[in-house]
Design an enzyme around this catalytic site. Sequence first.
Site, short mmCIF file in Angstrom:
data_model
loop_
_atom_site.label_atom_id
_atom_site.label_comp_id
_atom_site.label_asym_id
_atom_site.label_seq_id
_atom_site.Cartn_x
_atom_site.Cartn_y
_atom_site.Cartn_z
N HIS A 158 -133.26 100.33 -22.34
CA HIS A 158 -133.28 101.80 -22.44
C HIS A 158 -134.67 102.34 -22.10
O HIS A 158 -134.81 103.36 -21.44
CB HIS A 158 -132.94 102.26 -23.87
N GLY A 213 -128.20 101.96 -16.82
CA GLY A 213 -128.56 100.56 -16.54
C GLY A 213 -127.47 99.87 -15.71
O GLY A 213 -126.27 100.12 -15.91
N GLU A 214 -127.91 98.98 -14.83
CA GLU A 214 -126.94 98.20 -14.04
C GLU A 214 -126.24 97.16 -14.91
O GLU A 214 -125.25 96.59 -14.50
CB GLU A 214 -127.67 97.50 -12.88
N SER A 247 -127.76 96.19 -27.13
CA SER A 247 -127.89 96.54 -28.55
C SER A 247 -127.09 95.58 -29.42
O SER A 247 -127.37 95.41 -30.61
CB SER A 247 -127.39 97.96 -28.80
#
Length: 276
Positions: free
Chosen positions: A37, A147-148, A186
């Site tokens: 992130h 994000g990829e 996460s």
Amino acid sequence: MLIARSLAELREGCARLRRQAGALALVPTMGALHAGHRALVRAGVESGAATAASIFVNPLQFGAHEDLSRYPRDEAGDLAALEAEGCALVWLPDVATMYPAGEATTITVSGPAERWEGDARPGHFRGVATVCAKLFGQVRPDRAYFGEKDWQQLQVVKRMVADLLLPLEIVGVETVREPDGLAMSSRNRFLTPAERAKAPVLNRTLRSVAERLREGAPAAMLAEATEALGRQGFEVNYLALVDGPSLAPIDRAIPAARLITAARLGTVRLLDNIGV
Ligand code: PAF
């Protein structure tokens, strides 16, 4: 860093930042922020835009049997991480703001939302597309960063933005990995120490299949790699070679090809993908 907890505060904050910086970037998140992130926020800041991040654990993208209540939350840690990266505004809406009483509108994306995560998590991309459309309407960014790591999500959001003619650019940022190759997520915090030690095998497998693809016979290679992962304790949901933007399965490595996988290790569903 401005903190907005109501739509009025958000509108005022965004107007002020737009006056100051000219352009606005948005990083949508569900919190529990990690280095992945932070890389998205950095990309926004480095583009010269005033960069806003949203933190909202979106109930609409969780299935009935999924981990909404278990999803990690750490508002104080997230705010500190965002401030350290130069984030200019954090949008912290509540469920009643995002899903007003009597709401009757959601966004369904087909094409790239079909198959893979779409099959494994029915309704998931409807939740993602709907919340992203709302966030884009609230913040009105010039660019939004994803994000990829969640490759299919990135393609679904790009498709929605193109189809609804929304006036922003979607920017994909390369997956941030632990030194041993495990993609940041996460949910990694829920791996036991033994599972954490095993988890990088998933990325190593992707890389080894990608290297051997030019030898031909991708289907056999994928089947063999799936079996090998199974023997090592991964419950493989899919390991596939797809066309990057459409997520359609393919049987040879074309320039836009992507290897994608989802596999459960204990209670954690790991996702990864690489270009080939
Ligand atoms: O990737 C995520 O964290 C979420 O799916 C997103 C894009 C913030 C939408 O809730």
